[in-house]
Design an enzyme around this catalytic site. Structure first.
Site, PDB file in Angstrom:
ATOM      1  N   CYS A 136       0.754  -1.275  -0.082  1.00 51.85           N
ATOM      2  CA  CYS A 136       0.019  -0.043  -0.117  1.00 51.85           C
ATOM      3  C   CYS A 136       0.914   1.282  -0.028  1.00 51.85           C
ATOM      4  O   CYS A 136       0.427   2.424   0.044  1.00 51.85           O
ATOM      5  CB  CYS A 136      -0.715  -0.067   1.184  1.00 51.85           C
ATOM      6  SG  CYS A 136      -1.927  -1.423   1.011  1.00 51.85           S
ATOM      7  N   HIS A 176      -2.824   7.059   3.123  1.00 51.79           N
ATOM      8  CA  HIS A 176      -3.446   5.845   2.442  1.00 51.79           C
ATOM      9  C   HIS A 176      -4.606   5.554   3.143  1.00 51.79           C
ATOM     10  O   HIS A 176      -4.902   5.575   4.368  1.00 51.79           O
ATOM     11  CB  HIS A 176      -2.483   4.712   2.693  1.00 51.79           C
ATOM     12  CG  HIS A 176      -3.090   3.376   2.606  1.00 51.79           C
ATOM     13  ND1 HIS A 176      -3.842   3.180   1.274  1.00 51.79           N
ATOM     14  CD2 HIS A 176      -3.076   2.291   3.361  1.00 51.79           C
ATOM     15  CE1 HIS A 176      -4.106   1.844   1.405  1.00 51.79           C
ATOM     16  NE2 HIS A 176      -3.601   1.106   2.471  1.00 51.79           N
ATOM     17  N   ASN A 187     -10.302   0.299   0.612  1.00 55.14           N
ATOM     18  CA  ASN A 187      -8.978   0.561   0.506  1.00 55.14           C
ATOM     19  C   ASN A 187      -8.425  -0.303  -0.816  1.00 55.14           C
ATOM     20  O   ASN A 187      -8.588  -1.425  -1.003  1.00 55.14           O
ATOM     21  CB  ASN A 187      -8.499  -0.461   1.905  1.00 55.14           C
ATOM     22  CG  ASN A 187      -6.722  -0.695   1.786  1.00 55.14           C
ATOM     23  OD1 ASN A 187      -6.098  -0.368   0.761  1.00 55.14           O
ATOM     24  ND2 ASN A 187      -6.494  -1.161   2.850  1.00 55.14           N
TER      25      ASN A 187
END
Ligand code: COA
Length: 332
Positions: free
Chosen positions: A114, A259, A289
């Site tokens: 990520c 993020h 996500n």
């Protein structure tokens, strides 16, 4: 050698057509809109109904090139970040190059989970400091639905599919970064590649090795609580260090794009960093996500909404599998 800063010429994003709401998840696992909303902040995410990672990535790249009026033949470098490539070879970056006609670019993929976009920004900046690379394209593209276990309610509700991109050039502007990797936390977030058993294998000859003690399937496995704790510490640590390296105070940042993993992670991290949620850009209620795509997708939205003005100092900060974490402070 002193490295230059960077200028982000343009940003872009793309998503698959299909969406899934929290109520859609309640039809396939034992969950509810109330649980997902209060624990994560998510409402909807896009789910691929067959669009490959490279295709969504190429659409994000085209979007960024169009907005920046960038000719594909002027792109010297394509870095694609992904944990969900369609092929082990060719790279997703080469597939995107083929689709957009960037025939002069050198292309490769990066996997920093990520945190991929922040790592790629740093790598691109280093390439751009040399005269043979003038224009770089970063594409962060993910189809996480390929590796999510849709029987595991603790993880399947969290992830979505998307791609974000940006075109960048070298510029005499403020830039600093703080990047970290910690393989001792590898087990906390992992997905295995498929492995082909072959008829010549002799199990007796298999060496002893210290593999991750996780199930031998190809699903994403996550120790949610541990990842949560790591993320709430990593975010403030990386932003603080990147600001120190830039010679600025955290309160000089006009926007932080984290993020988009979970609103509770970002709220706790903001408290630990001593900043208000007003400067944390959030859009996860619409995307879930999306791993390395989340920061460039959020950046693209923040730019289109006019949240970033020329001269602003902003931070981009990621955390995730590896473990990896990192922040970049850039001047717009
Ligand atoms: N719906 C309803 N209940 C759920 C659920 C869901 N989707 N997912 C888990 N639960 C249940 C669990 O089974 C557990 O039930 P039990 O007490 O009967 O065993 C209960 O909720 C609490 O589970 P727990 O895992 O302790 O919840 P949590 O408060 O830690 O929240 C996460 C779970 C995943 C939301 C949270 O740990 C988290 O956000 N972790 C970080 C994940 C992440 O962002 N990863 C990517 C980083 S890049």
């Amino acid at each position: 050698m002193a490295l230059n800063g960077i200028e982000i010429i343009s940003t872009g994003s793309a998503v698959p057509v299909q969406t899934a709401t929290n109520d859609d998840f309640a039809k396939i696992v034992d969950t509810s809109d109330e649980w997902i909303t209060t624990r994560t902040g998510m409402k909807v995410r896009h789910i691929s109904s067959g669009e490959p990672t490279w295709y969504i990535g190429a659409n994000a790249a085209k979007n960024a090139m169009e907005k920046g009026n960038v000719n594909p033949e002027d792109i010297d470098l394509i870095i694609c970040t992904t944990v969900t490539p369609d092929f082990q070879t060719p790279s997703t970056a080469c597939m995107i190059q083929r689709e957009i006609g960037a025939k002069n670019a050198i292309c490769f993929d990066m996997n920093a989970a990520c945190t991929g976009f922040v790592f790629a920004l740093d790598a691109a900046r280093r390439y751009l400091s040399f005269p043979d690379i003038n224009t770089a394209l970063i594409v962060s593209a993910e189809v996480l639905s390929k590796m999510v276990d849709y029987t595991d309610r603790a993880s399947c509700v969290l992830f979505g599919d998307a791609a974000g991109a940006c075109v960048l050039r070298s510029a005499d502007k403020l830039y600093s970064s703080s990047l970290s990797s910690d393989g001792t936390g590898a087990k906390l977030l992992c997905t295995r590649y498929p492995f082909n058993p072959n008829p010549l294998q002799d199990k007796e000859k298999m060496p002893e090795f210290d593999d991750l003690d996780t199930p031998h399937d190809n699903y994403l496995h996550m120790a949610g609580r541990e990842v949560y704790k790591f993320a709430t510490k990593a975010l403030p640590f990386e932003v603080t260090r990147a600001c120190e390296r830039a010679g600025i105070k955290v309160d000089e940042l006009s926007l932080i794009i984290p993020h988009q993993a979970n609103v509770r992670i970002v709220e706790t991290a903001a408290k630990n960093l001593g900043v208000s949620m007003d400067i944390m850009y959030m859009n996860l209620e619409k995307y879930g996500n999306t791993s390395s795509a989340s920061i460039p997708v959020a950046l693209d939205e923040a730019v289109s909404e006019g949240r970033i003005k020329k001269g602003d100092k902003i931070a981009l900060v990621g955390f995730g599998g590896g473990l990896t974490s990192g922040a970049a402070v850039i001047e717009w």
